[in-house]
Scaffold this motif. Structure first.
Motif, mmCIF file in Angstrom:
data_model
loop_
_atom_site.group_PDB
_atom_site.id
_atom_site.type_symbol
_atom_site.label_atom_id
_atom_site.label_comp_id
_atom_site.label_asym_id
_atom_site.label_seq_id
_atom_site.Cartn_x
_atom_site.Cartn_y
_atom_site.Cartn_z
ATOM 1 N N MET A 97 -14.933 10.186 -16.745
ATOM 2 C CA MET A 97 -14.992 9.172 -15.689
ATOM 3 C C MET A 97 -14.007 9.548 -14.571
ATOM 4 S SD MET A 97 -16.350 6.359 -14.622
ATOM 5 C CE MET A 97 -16.068 4.964 -13.540
ATOM 6 N N TYR A 98 -14.438 9.393 -13.344
ATOM 7 C CA TYR A 98 -13.551 9.700 -12.221
ATOM 8 C C TYR A 98 -12.358 8.759 -12.229
ATOM 9 C CZ TYR A 98 -15.242 5.557 -9.710
ATOM 10 O OH TYR A 98 -15.519 4.270 -9.342
ATOM 11 N N GLN A 99 -11.282 9.177 -11.567
ATOM 12 C CA GLN A 99 -10.082 8.356 -11.469
ATOM 13 C C GLN A 99 -9.740 8.094 -10.011
ATOM 14 O OE1 GLN A 99 -7.055 10.499 -13.645
ATOM 15 N NE2 GLN A 99 -7.635 9.546 -15.580
ATOM 16 N N ASP A 100 -9.161 6.922 -9.764
ATOM 17 C CA ASP A 100 -8.657 6.612 -8.423
ATOM 18 C C ASP A 100 -7.293 7.262 -8.228
ATOM 19 O OD1 ASP A 100 -10.850 5.157 -7.738
ATOM 20 O OD2 ASP A 100 -9.937 3.193 -8.034
ATOM 21 N N ILE A 101 -6.984 7.610 -6.991
ATOM 22 C CA ILE A 101 -5.687 8.186 -6.659
ATOM 23 C C ILE A 101 -5.121 7.458 -5.448
ATOM 24 C CG2 ILE A 101 -6.722 10.001 -5.213
ATOM 25 C CD1 ILE A 101 -4.449 11.855 -6.169
ATOM 26 N N GLU A 102 -3.845 7.143 -5.479
ATOM 27 C CA GLU A 102 -3.183 6.437 -4.382
ATOM 28 C C GLU A 102 -2.889 7.392 -3.232
ATOM 29 O OE1 GLU A 102 -2.437 3.235 -4.264
ATOM 30 O OE2 GLU A 102 -2.562 2.527 -6.354
ATOM 31 N N VAL A 103 -2.820 6.855 -2.014
ATOM 32 C CA VAL A 103 -2.510 7.667 -0.839
ATOM 33 C C VAL A 103 -1.151 8.337 -0.990
ATOM 34 C CG1 VAL A 103 -2.114 7.646 1.649
ATOM 35 C CG2 VAL A 103 -3.905 6.215 0.672
ATOM 36 N N ASP A 104 -0.144 7.585 -1.421
ATOM 37 C CA ASP A 104 1.197 8.152 -1.575
ATOM 38 C C ASP A 104 1.208 9.312 -2.546
ATOM 39 O OD1 ASP A 104 2.370 6.439 0.212
ATOM 40 O OD2 ASP A 104 3.002 4.978 -1.287
ATOM 41 N N GLU A 105 0.478 9.183 -3.639
ATOM 42 C CA GLU A 105 0.416 10.244 -4.637
ATOM 43 C C GLU A 105 -0.266 11.480 -4.062
ATOM 44 O OE1 GLU A 105 -1.481 11.048 -9.105
ATOM 45 O OE2 GLU A 105 -1.689 9.079 -8.132
ATOM 46 N N LEU A 106 -1.288 11.250 -3.282
ATOM 47 C CA LEU A 106 -2.065 12.355 -2.734
ATOM 48 C C LEU A 106 -1.265 13.189 -1.744
ATOM 49 C CD1 LEU A 106 -4.869 13.688 -2.630
ATOM 50 C CD2 LEU A 106 -5.445 12.109 -0.792
ATOM 51 N N ALA A 142 -20.868 23.133 -3.898
ATOM 52 C CA ALA A 142 -20.450 24.285 -3.088
ATOM 53 C C ALA A 142 -18.957 24.264 -2.778
ATOM 54 C CB ALA A 142 -21.249 24.316 -1.779
ATOM 55 N N ILE A 143 -18.271 23.190 -3.152
ATOM 56 C CA ILE A 143 -16.846 23.046 -2.838
ATOM 57 C C ILE A 143 -16.013 23.428 -4.053
ATOM 58 C CG2 ILE A 143 -15.038 21.445 -2.121
ATOM 59 C CD1 ILE A 143 -17.304 19.739 -0.856
ATOM 60 N N ASP A 144 -15.136 24.398 -3.895
ATOM 61 C CA ASP A 144 -14.270 24.819 -4.984
ATOM 62 C C ASP A 144 -13.017 23.951 -5.056
ATOM 63 O OD1 ASP A 144 -15.950 26.957 -5.661
ATOM 64 O OD2 ASP A 144 -15.013 28.265 -4.156
ATOM 65 N N GLY A 145 -12.381 23.956 -6.201
ATOM 66 C CA GLY A 145 -11.095 23.293 -6.346
ATOM 67 C C GLY A 145 -11.205 21.787 -6.515
ATOM 68 N N GLN A 146 -10.049 21.124 -6.391
ATOM 69 C CA GLN A 146 -9.986 19.677 -6.564
ATOM 70 C C GLN A 146 -10.662 18.950 -5.402
ATOM 71 O OE1 GLN A 146 -6.218 18.026 -8.145
ATOM 72 N NE2 GLN A 146 -5.396 20.094 -7.901
ATOM 73 N N LYS A 147 -11.304 17.846 -5.727
ATOM 74 C CA LYS A 147 -12.026 17.079 -4.712
ATOM 75 C C LYS A 147 -11.600 15.618 -4.774
ATOM 76 C CE LYS A 147 -16.142 19.875 -5.804
ATOM 77 N NZ LYS A 147 -15.505 20.496 -6.991
ATOM 78 N N VAL A 148 -11.409 15.032 -3.611
ATOM 79 C CA VAL A 148 -11.128 13.603 -3.510
ATOM 80 C C VAL A 148 -12.108 12.999 -2.514
ATOM 81 C CG1 VAL A 148 -9.466 11.820 -2.863
ATOM 82 C CG2 VAL A 148 -8.686 13.873 -4.066
ATOM 83 N N VAL A 149 -12.822 11.978 -2.929
ATOM 84 C CA VAL A 149 -13.836 11.355 -2.087
ATOM 85 C C VAL A 149 -13.307 10.026 -1.563
ATOM 86 C CG1 VAL A 149 -14.944 10.173 -4.024
ATOM 87 C CG2 VAL A 149 -16.279 10.715 -1.987
ATOM 88 N N TYR A 150 -13.691 9.693 -0.338
ATOM 89 C CA TYR A 150 -13.276 8.398 0.201
ATOM 90 C C TYR A 150 -14.333 7.861 1.158
ATOM 91 C CZ TYR A 150 -11.820 10.756 4.575
ATOM 92 O OH TYR A 150 -11.792 11.471 5.751
ATOM 93 N N CYS A 151 -14.340 6.524 1.302
ATOM 94 C CA CYS A 151 -15.177 5.862 2.305
ATOM 95 C C CYS A 151 -14.266 4.976 3.142
ATOM 96 C CB CYS A 151 -16.329 5.096 1.659
ATOM 97 S SG CYS A 151 -15.840 3.782 0.513
ATOM 98 N N TRP A 152 -14.769 3.874 3.672
ATOM 99 C CA TRP A 152 -13.950 3.063 4.578
ATOM 100 C C TRP A 152 -12.808 2.367 3.835
ATOM 101 C CZ3 TRP A 152 -11.379 1.938 8.479
ATOM 102 C CH2 TRP A 152 -10.985 0.634 8.812
ATOM 103 N N ILE A 155 -13.726 14.791 -10.141
ATOM 104 C CA ILE A 155 -13.637 14.147 -8.824
ATOM 105 C C ILE A 155 -12.641 12.981 -8.904
ATOM 106 C CG2 ILE A 155 -15.550 12.569 -9.336
ATOM 107 C CD1 ILE A 155 -15.097 14.196 -5.919
ATOM 108 N N HIS A 156 -11.896 12.762 -7.839
ATOM 109 C CA HIS A 156 -11.051 11.587 -7.695
ATOM 110 C C HIS A 156 -11.558 10.762 -6.507
ATOM 111 C CE1 HIS A 156 -8.332 13.995 -10.190
ATOM 112 N NE2 HIS A 156 -7.699 12.870 -10.480
ATOM 113 N N ARG A 157 -11.242 9.481 -6.530
ATOM 114 C CA ARG A 157 -11.588 8.611 -5.411
ATOM 115 C C ARG A 157 -10.297 8.054 -4.813
ATOM 116 N NH1 ARG A 157 -14.735 2.832 -5.485
ATOM 117 N NH2 ARG A 157 -12.999 2.362 -6.895
ATOM 118 N N LEU A 158 -10.207 8.093 -3.495
ATOM 119 C CA LEU A 158 -9.024 7.580 -2.818
ATOM 120 C C LEU A 158 -9.034 6.060 -2.851
ATOM 121 C CD1 LEU A 158 -6.479 8.208 -1.174
ATOM 122 C CD2 LEU A 158 -7.888 8.102 0.890
ATOM 123 N N LYS A 159 -8.040 5.493 -3.506
ATOM 124 C CA LYS A 159 -7.967 4.039 -3.624
ATOM 125 C C LYS A 159 -7.704 3.415 -2.259
ATOM 126 C CE LYS A 159 -5.780 0.385 -6.335
ATOM 127 N NZ LYS A 159 -4.777 0.089 -7.397
#
Length: 352
Positions: A1-10, A85-95, A115-119
């Motif tokens: 399951m994907y995990q959320d990541i905080e802006v500060d952590e990122l 097509a994208i290598d390495g770590q990925k973080v997805v975000y919307c509005w 994949i991570h999602r930007l909280k």
């Protein structure tokens, strides 16, 4: 399951250098403002987003979700292929870390990709940018490149940056050359984009002994510099570059290439010609229309730009300014490097 990541952590560790940020908002949202370095793989294009939004308002949230799933399902193969097509770590975000990023992260995770999602999404990132700029305690000393129009200040900055010096290119971040003609051939950035680019560069150089910038005014095109940066600039060591007029004219012609956009330059000139003595103003306009750009630039320097710049050096004490008289940009770069403190990028900004 994907995990959320905080802006500060990122943006507080080494991870930020290896992560690919993926913006799944519509192209127009992406254009309005984004995390620097992001790529856009939209869940909905602009028309589809508008359609789903209309259904949400006029019908119900349930109907909007159903239509959204229908649209997204049709583009899933291409969507997933773009992620693969994208290598390495990925973080997805919307509005705001809502349904679009959740849907994207879920399907990508189901395909076995990490994949991570930007909280909080882009909205949380924007709050982080504003807060960081408000609270940043900027410690490096500033060296400020000044000089009349055409002295190659931006070129000098670029050369220094290529050699690893801590440089912040404010005009580059604004995507505007700073003059009345500075927007021509450019797509000037808005304040959101400028702030995002600025905060990341400032954090990058926070541990450097100094930063080199250009002596910009408070406003560059569409953007306004933060007050603390203006204060640091005014307190910094001021380097005044002097080049022969013929070199300055050559630099301006190389940078602006007015023969490619004659009409745009004439329109921009209309905004300043009233500030020039009428007979001279008419002569400059005639030279521009006739394609005699070298003559027109020489006149603009002599009768408009240089007089407006003469007060700049006078406002600083002798101990706060250094005049660098150079033959050309190459010579200016060499002399500026002699003035800057000993520095090596491999030491992460520490003085040698």
């Amino acid at each position: 399951m994907y995990q959320d990541i905080e802006v500060d952590e990122l943006f507080s560790g080494k991870e930020k250098e290896t992560v690919t940020m993926i913006d799944v908002r519509s192209p127009s949202e992406f254009q309005e403002g984004r995390i620097p370095g992001s790529i856009n793989i939209p869940v909905f294009d602009d028309q589809e987003r508008a359609e789903v939004g209309t259904i949400y308002k006029q019908d119900s949230p349930e109907a909007a979700r159903e239509r959204g799933v229908e649209i997204f399902s049709e583009k899933l193969p291409a969507f997933l292929k773009a992620f693969q097509a994208i290598d390495g770590q990925k973080v997805v975000y919307c509005w705001r870390g809502g349904m679009r990023s959740k849907a994207a992260a879920t399907v990508v995770d189901l395909m076995g990709m990490t994949i991570h999602r930007l909280k909080g999404g882009y909205r949380a990132y924007r709050k982080w940018v504003v807060h960081t700029l408000d609270e940043l305690n900027l410690t490096p000393a500033f060296f400020v490149l000044n000089g009349n129009t055409g002295t190659g200040k931006t070129a000098i900055l670029h050369r220094l940056k290529e050699e690893g010096y801590p440089v912040i290119d404010l005009e580059g971040m604004a995507n505007h050359r700073g003059s009345i003609f500075g927007h021509i051939g450019q797509e000037p950035h808005n304040q959101k984009t400028f702030d995002s680019l600025l905060v990341h560069d400032l954090l990058t150089y926070q541990d450097s002994p100094f930063i080199v910038i250009e002596g910009e005014s408070k406003r560059i095109g569409k953007v306004v510099l933060p007050s603390f940066l203006i204060e640091k600039k005014e307190q910094g060591m001021q380097l005044f570059i002097e080049l022969p007029v013929e070199e300055r004219v050559k630099n301006i012609l190389d940078d602006y290439q007015p023969w490619n956009r004659e009409e745009a330059y004439l329109q921009a000139y209309e905004r300043i010609k009233r500030r020039i003595h009428t007979p001279v103003a008419k002569d400059i306009e005639a030279n521009l229309k006739a394609g005699k750009f070298e003559q027109a630039i020489e006149q603009l320097l002599a009768y408009y730009y240089d007089p407006r710049y003469q007060h700049a050096a006078a406002q600083y004490e002798e101990g706060q300014k250094i005049v660098i008289k150079a033959r050309d940009v190459d010579d200016a770069v060499h002399q500026v490097k002699q003035v800057l403190p000993a520095y090596h990028p491999n030491l992460r900004g520490k003085r040698l």
